[in-house]
Design an enzyme around this catalytic site. Structure first.
Site, mmCIF file in Angstrom:
data_model
loop_
_atom_site.group_PDB
_atom_site.id
_atom_site.type_symbol
_atom_site.label_atom_id
_atom_site.label_comp_id
_atom_site.label_asym_id
_atom_site.label_seq_id
_atom_site.Cartn_x
_atom_site.Cartn_y
_atom_site.Cartn_z
ATOM 1 N N ASN A 177 -11.449 3.178 -19.617
ATOM 2 C CA ASN A 177 -10.713 3.072 -18.290
ATOM 3 C C ASN A 177 -9.642 4.675 -18.251
ATOM 4 O O ASN A 177 -9.240 5.089 -19.369
ATOM 5 C CB ASN A 177 -9.564 2.140 -18.235
ATOM 6 N N GLY A 178 -9.584 5.027 -16.981
ATOM 7 C CA GLY A 178 -8.669 6.209 -16.850
ATOM 8 C C GLY A 178 -9.410 7.342 -16.467
ATOM 9 O O GLY A 178 -10.920 7.240 -15.814
ATOM 10 N N ARG A 238 -10.288 -6.630 -11.343
ATOM 11 C CA ARG A 238 -9.802 -5.198 -11.359
ATOM 12 C C ARG A 238 -11.222 -4.091 -11.228
ATOM 13 O O ARG A 238 -10.844 -3.223 -11.168
ATOM 14 C CB ARG A 238 -9.399 -4.963 -12.987
ATOM 15 N N GLU A 265 3.091 -9.030 8.976
ATOM 16 C CA GLU A 265 1.931 -9.648 8.344
ATOM 17 C C GLU A 265 2.202 -10.889 7.199
ATOM 18 O O GLU A 265 1.326 -11.756 7.372
ATOM 19 C CB GLU A 265 1.045 -8.580 7.434
ATOM 20 N N LYS A 303 -8.618 -9.025 4.213
ATOM 21 C CA LYS A 303 -8.472 -7.768 3.470
ATOM 22 C C LYS A 303 -9.146 -6.770 4.104
ATOM 23 O O LYS A 303 -8.858 -5.611 4.208
ATOM 24 C CB LYS A 303 -8.878 -7.938 1.984
ATOM 25 N N GLU A 306 4.829 1.102 9.841
ATOM 26 C CA GLU A 306 4.138 0.441 8.437
ATOM 27 C C GLU A 306 5.141 -0.691 8.062
ATOM 28 O O GLU A 306 4.634 -1.743 7.664
ATOM 29 C CB GLU A 306 3.876 1.469 7.731
ATOM 30 N N HIS A 330 14.931 3.541 26.357
ATOM 31 C CA HIS A 330 14.131 3.473 27.760
ATOM 32 C C HIS A 330 13.345 2.301 27.515
ATOM 33 O O HIS A 330 12.317 2.027 28.448
ATOM 34 C CB HIS A 330 12.978 4.667 27.467
ATOM 35 N N CYS A 366 -10.262 -0.400 -14.433
ATOM 36 C CA CYS A 366 -11.550 -1.126 -14.731
ATOM 37 C C CYS A 366 -10.869 -2.012 -15.776
ATOM 38 O O CYS A 366 -9.942 -2.314 -16.069
ATOM 39 C CB CYS A 366 -12.644 -0.341 -15.225
ATOM 40 N N TRP A 410 -14.682 -0.237 -11.779
ATOM 41 C CA TRP A 410 -14.489 0.232 -10.335
ATOM 42 C C TRP A 410 -14.544 1.598 -10.409
ATOM 43 O O TRP A 410 -13.637 2.281 -10.921
ATOM 44 C CB TRP A 410 -12.887 -0.248 -10.302
ATOM 45 N N LYS A 457 4.393 -4.541 7.849
ATOM 46 C CA LYS A 457 4.139 -5.316 6.669
ATOM 47 C C LYS A 457 4.766 -6.591 6.782
ATOM 48 O O LYS A 457 4.601 -7.740 6.407
ATOM 49 C CB LYS A 457 4.808 -4.523 5.525
HETATM 50 C C1 G6P Z 1 -7.390 -5.107 7.711
HETATM 51 C C2 G6P Z 1 -6.389 -5.229 6.699
HETATM 52 C C3 G6P Z 1 -5.208 -4.069 6.553
HETATM 53 C C4 G6P Z 1 -6.175 -2.704 6.606
HETATM 54 C C5 G6P Z 1 -7.015 -2.733 7.878
HETATM 55 C C6 G6P Z 1 -7.817 -1.352 7.546
HETATM 56 O O1 G6P Z 1 -6.823 -5.393 9.014
HETATM 57 O O2 G6P Z 1 -5.528 -6.475 6.660
HETATM 58 O O3 G6P Z 1 -4.350 -4.356 5.618
HETATM 59 O O4 G6P Z 1 -5.084 -1.792 6.886
HETATM 60 O O5 G6P Z 1 -7.835 -3.824 7.812
HETATM 61 O O6 G6P Z 1 -8.688 -1.662 6.433
HETATM 62 P P1 G6P Z 1 -9.278 -0.298 5.727
HETATM 63 O O7 G6P Z 1 -9.982 -1.071 4.347
HETATM 64 O O8 G6P Z 1 -10.271 0.459 6.614
HETATM 65 O O9 G6P Z 1 -7.934 0.570 5.206
#
Ligand code: G6P
Length: 609
Positions: free
Chosen positions: A100-101, A27, A489, A604, A482, A505, A2, A74, A486
């Protein structure tokens, strides 16, 4: 994660606090509040939601002061709400604090203080601190802080305002960052530098176990034991935007480097080392329900889905229960077979992804017990699931997920071990061994991050490439998916992740002279198999970077470059193995000059189908 801000000086404190909070809103933004000394009493204003709500409240109900503290939240303990937002006070408003914490032993302290007659109004761990300070107060606020900090376990950065010393502010740091800004006739407290840059560039970074006492005339720093500390003044020459990113060029890089501390937070309070036990009783799952689980469905999207693939392996290995990991947008229409003893685990960083939420609802409609792994308290997924595991990674700003993913993995490890403990699938000695390995992970990630420069040179080699392969077996395959995601993306370089044995294959024909291949070998039992797949691609001219958990001469012979990650339990390598891949993706995108934090065509949180 936070934001904290504090001010003592000659200015009207409310605009100073609000400006600081605005700089920290990234934050945390589920609620905000301030507390000031108005020469008669501590006056508190707080509001759920964005900072704008607090600003509107203050417009309607203004307050004037020259000393005060503020917070943007947060949520971790307790949903986002007016009552749970900071600042918190004791009943008589003698102390007001922002925090915070996480206070690990807050339930125990709450019981003790309740027995003494203190009345709690919120669900937070933080409120305990205000009552504890009031309880410890006898002669001075510093003395109360000393006594209270001896009782608190966990992580805390605090700003403390008290009616007993209304011309002083206290800043207290233990395992959560806190700084003090030095001005002329005024001083500041902040969790992060951007909050105060508008007013001063002279900063003291507090160390763990230190308390700063701020008056209008100056700042004195002492240890929790009361010894005077000689502090170095830091001159900050960052602009606000660099400061928000903690000096990193992008949020993504900052978040990659935050992973050790995020992982430590995920572990906080969830392990009883002395007893070789995982402590996840706050999931609220009945022992019999866990014992009766006959199958598990893991449902998620994107990166969270990739975390679910690793989760499947770990749960199956430890529990010997069948687990399937499904893409949420498929699951919701697939008429999944859900029996009375099916546990559905939904994974979502944001807790708002439309497909994941719809899958959760479908699972519930069919009578499943639903456990959510999420980073956002009070999100739709968190509210609608029967049980919630919070990853406590703090807000993730960059669109490409990094710390949210690794803390989800850690969540799966903790949940799997917890279930194994309840079902008697592992002995306490075995659990103790796993726990010892888990506790090393944050340091191991830190160690890998120190080698970030090797990945800049590797990323340079990718600059001219249009195609790349990631190969691995077992959990390494999940990590490759993954790593490949990355890279795609944010760098827009096309790549594919292949189960190493499957390449021949399929698309082996696409491997030609100079095609980059990242091979992951962290599973000792599969090492020889993947090694022979490396030889297959080498024979077709591939340029192979091998990421492995141990140095083998045969691997050095077969590959062009190697990176070694620290040794741990095979199931846990997924967290450390993904770090090099995150760095490769980041630097590849950075070298191409892309807007790393906001890659094209990607959001996001996808709240539409
Ligand atoms: C979007 C984001 C990804 C994320 C996915 C799931 O496609 O760009 O980075 O993994 O949503 O999001 P979530 O908030 O459900 O983990």
């Amino acid at each position: 994660m936070c934001g904290i801000v504090g001010y003592i000086g000659y200015r009207d404190t409310v605009p100073v606090l609000l400006n600081g909070l605005r700089r920290l809103e990234y934050r945390g933004y589920d609620s905000a509040g301030i507390a000031v000394w108005n020469e008669q009493q501590i006056d508190v204003r707080k509001a759920q939601g964005r900072l704008a709500n607090l600003e509107s409240l203050i417009e309607v109900s203004p307050v004037e002061a020259t000393i005060g503290i503020g917070h943007t939240r947060w949520a971790t303990h307790g949903k986002p709400s007016h009552i749970n937002s900071h600042p918190h006070t004791d009943v008589h408003r003698t102390f007001s604090i922002v925090h915070n914490g996480i206070i690990e032993n807050y339930l125990q302290l709450k019981d003790e203080l309740t027995a003494k007659g203190y009345v709690f109004v919120s669900e937070t761990d933080t409120e305990v601190i205000s009552h504890l300070l009031a309880d410890c107060y006898t002669e001075s606020v510093f003395d109360a802080v000393q006594k209270a900090t001896k009782r608190m376990r966990g992580a805390f950065a605090l700003a403390v305002l008290s009616i007993y010393e209304p011309d002083r502010l206290y800043a207290v740091r233990y395992a959560s960052p806190l700084i003090v800004g030095i001005g002329v006739g005024e001083q500041f407290i902040a969790s992060d530098i951007p909050a105060i840059l508008e007013y001063t560039r002279d900063v003291i970074i507090l160390n763990d176990g230190e308390v700063a006492i701020l008056t209008r005339d100056g700042v004195e720093v002492r240890t929790f034991e009361g010894q005077a500390v000689d502090c170095n003044l830091l001159k900050v020459d960052w602009d606000v935007s660099t400061a928000e990113k903690g000096g990193y060029e992008h949020f993504m890089l900052k978040e990659i480097h935050e992973q050790p501390s995020a992982l430590r937070k995920t572990l906080t309070g969830r392990i009883e080392t002395d007893y070789h036990r995982i402590k996840l009783d706050d999931l609220g799952m009945k022992v019999n329900d866990v014992k009766n689980i006959e199958r598990i469905h893991i449902v998620a999207c994107g990166t969270a889905f990739h975390a679910g693939l690793i989760g499947k392996t770990v749960l199956e290995r430890l529990l010997r229960v069948p687990v399937q990991t499904e893409i949420a947008s498929e699951y919701r229409y697939a008429n999944p077979i859900i029996t009375a003893n099916t546990l559905v685990i939904v994974v979502s960083q944001s807790g708002e992804t439309a497909d994941t939420l719809a899958a959760l609802r479908e699972a519930k409609r069919q009578g499943a017990n639903v456990l959510a792994i999420t980073n956002v308290v009070g999100s739709s997924v968190a509210r609608e699931a029967d049980h919630v595991f919070l990853t406590w990674a703090g807000p993730e700003i960059a669109v490409a997920s990094t710390k949210a993913y690794t803390t989800q993995l850690l969540g799966f490890y903790l949940i799997s071990l917890y279930f194994a403990q309840l079902r008697g699938a592992l002995s306490s000695i075995q659990i103790g061994d796993y726990i010892a390995a888990l506790q090393q992970i944050p340091d191991q990630v830190e160690h890998i991050l120190e080698s970030f420069e090797s990945f800049i040179s590797y990323a340079k080699q990718l600059n001219e490439k249009n195609n790349l392969f990631f190969i691995g077996r077992g959990t390494d395959y999940g990590v490759c998916l993954e790593g490949s995601l990355k890279l795609k993306e944010i760098s827009y370089i096309h790549s594919e992740a292949y189960a190493a044995g499957e390449l021949k294959h399929g698309t082996l024909a696409l491997i030609e002279e100079g095609t980059p291949v990242v091979a992951l070998l962290t599973q000792d039992d599969l090492f020889e198999k993947t090694l022979s797949n490396i030889k297959e691609v080498k024979a077709r001219g591939a340029n192979v970077l091998a990421i492995a958990n141990a140095d083998h001469a045969s691997l050095r012979d077969a590959s062009d470059a190697q990176f070694f990650i620290p040794q741990t339990n095979a199931l846990f390598h997924a967290i450390t193995a993904v770090i090099p891949m995150q760095l490769i993706a980041y630097y590849a995108a950075w070298l191409k000059g892309h807007d790393v934090d906001k890659p094209r065509n990607l959001a996001k949180s996808v709240t539409v189908e």
